[in-house]
Design a protein around this motif. Sequence first.
Motif, short mmCIF file in Angstrom:
data_model
loop_
_atom_site.label_atom_id
_atom_site.label_comp_id
_atom_site.label_asym_id
_atom_site.label_seq_id
_atom_site.Cartn_x
_atom_site.Cartn_y
_atom_site.Cartn_z
N ALA A 109 0.99 -1.16 -0.04
CA ALA A 109 -0.02 -0.18 -0.11
C ALA A 109 0.85 1.04 -0.09
O ALA A 109 0.58 2.39 -0.83
N ALA A 110 1.97 1.25 0.75
CA ALA A 110 2.97 2.36 0.81
C ALA A 110 3.52 2.48 -0.58
O ALA A 110 3.69 3.88 -0.99
N LEU A 111 3.84 1.42 -1.18
CA LEU A 111 4.40 1.64 -2.53
C LEU A 111 3.71 2.06 -3.35
O LEU A 111 4.09 2.97 -4.45
N LEU A 112 2.18 1.63 -3.54
CA LEU A 112 1.23 2.29 -4.32
C LEU A 112 1.12 3.73 -4.29
O LEU A 112 0.69 4.26 -5.17
N THR A 113 1.23 4.38 -3.05
CA THR A 113 0.89 5.66 -2.75
C THR A 113 2.12 6.59 -2.91
O THR A 113 2.05 7.71 -2.44
N CYS A 114 3.33 6.05 -2.66
CA CYS A 114 4.76 6.77 -2.73
C CYS A 114 4.67 7.90 -4.05
O CYS A 114 4.64 7.73 -4.92
N PRO A 115 4.73 9.03 -3.11
CA PRO A 115 4.72 10.23 -4.20
C PRO A 115 6.13 10.29 -5.17
O PRO A 115 6.12 10.94 -6.11
N ARG A 116 7.29 9.61 -4.69
CA ARG A 116 8.30 9.77 -5.44
C ARG A 116 8.80 8.29 -6.29
O ARG A 116 9.67 8.27 -6.76
N ARG A 117 7.80 7.53 -6.58
CA ARG A 117 7.69 6.48 -7.41
C ARG A 117 8.02 6.91 -8.62
O ARG A 117 8.96 6.28 -9.36
N LYS A 118 7.58 7.83 -9.14
CA LYS A 118 7.74 8.16 -10.75
C LYS A 118 9.18 8.52 -10.92
O LYS A 118 9.76 8.47 -11.88
N GLU A 119 9.70 9.44 -9.84
CA GLU A 119 11.19 10.05 -10.03
C GLU A 119 12.23 8.73 -9.92
O GLU A 119 12.99 8.75 -10.66
N ALA A 120 11.78 7.80 -8.93
CA ALA A 120 12.63 6.55 -8.79
C ALA A 120 12.75 5.74 -10.18
O ALA A 120 13.84 5.34 -10.72
N ALA A 121 11.40 5.67 -10.89
CA ALA A 121 11.32 4.93 -11.99
C ALA A 121 12.10 5.63 -13.17
O ALA A 121 12.73 5.01 -13.79
N LYS A 122 11.88 6.85 -13.38
CA LYS A 122 12.87 7.51 -14.14
C LYS A 122 14.36 7.61 -13.82
O LYS A 122 15.07 7.44 -14.94
N ARG A 123 14.67 7.81 -12.72
CA ARG A 123 16.20 7.73 -12.51
C ARG A 123 16.76 6.30 -12.89
O ARG A 123 17.92 6.23 -13.16
N ARG A 124 15.90 5.24 -12.49
CA ARG A 124 16.58 3.98 -12.69
C ARG A 124 16.17 3.29 -14.26
O ARG A 124 16.74 2.37 -14.47
N GLY A 125 15.48 4.06 -14.99
CA GLY A 125 15.16 3.68 -16.28
C GLY A 125 14.28 2.64 -16.64
O GLY A 125 14.48 1.70 -17.57
N ILE A 126 13.41 2.36 -15.59
CA ILE A 126 12.46 1.59 -15.54
C ILE A 126 11.05 1.92 -15.41
O ILE A 126 10.84 2.99 -14.88
N SER A 127 10.20 1.13 -15.74
CA SER A 127 8.61 1.83 -15.60
C SER A 127 8.25 1.69 -14.04
O SER A 127 8.67 1.03 -13.43
N GLU A 128 7.25 2.52 -14.01
CA GLU A 128 6.41 2.67 -12.63
C GLU A 128 6.11 1.19 -12.11
O GLU A 128 5.91 0.63 -10.94
N ALA A 129 5.19 0.51 -13.17
CA ALA A 129 4.79 -0.71 -12.89
C ALA A 129 5.76 -1.88 -12.61
O ALA A 129 5.69 -2.79 -11.67
N GLU A 130 7.04 -1.65 -12.93
CA GLU A 130 8.07 -2.54 -12.79
C GLU A 130 8.71 -2.40 -11.18
O GLU A 130 8.92 -3.35 -10.62
N ILE A 131 8.57 -1.03 -10.89
CA ILE A 131 8.94 -0.90 -9.46
C ILE A 131 7.85 -1.39 -8.59
O ILE A 131 8.30 -2.06 -7.40
N ILE A 132 6.67 -1.11 -8.81
CA ILE A 132 5.58 -1.83 -8.21
C ILE A 132 5.72 -3.42 -8.08
O ILE A 132 5.24 -4.12 -6.98
#
Length: 80
Positions: free
Chosen positions: A4-27
């Motif tokens: 639940a915390a992962l789904l609502t994390c406001p920095r998920r988008k920046e982390a995905a961009k920095r790592r070069g992967i999709s948000e779905a992959e981070i989830i």
Amino acid sequence: MACAALLTCPRRKEAAKRRGISEAEIIRQGIHLAAMANRVWEEPLFSRTFSGSGRTPTHDDVRDAVADAVQRETGRGTAA
């Protein structure tokens, strides 16, 4: 809770961009890690036990033990 915390994390988008992967992959990775953290393993982590001296081995002790094991398994003096 972690999912639940992962789904609502406001920095998920920046982390995905920095790592070069999709948000779905981070989830997906987060859900996988949460599932593995709660898994009950049926077999022990270590299947063999080793007798020892009761002290922490030195760097040289570890190197010598690995070299001895390689020689026993390969029947040669090198690890190749």
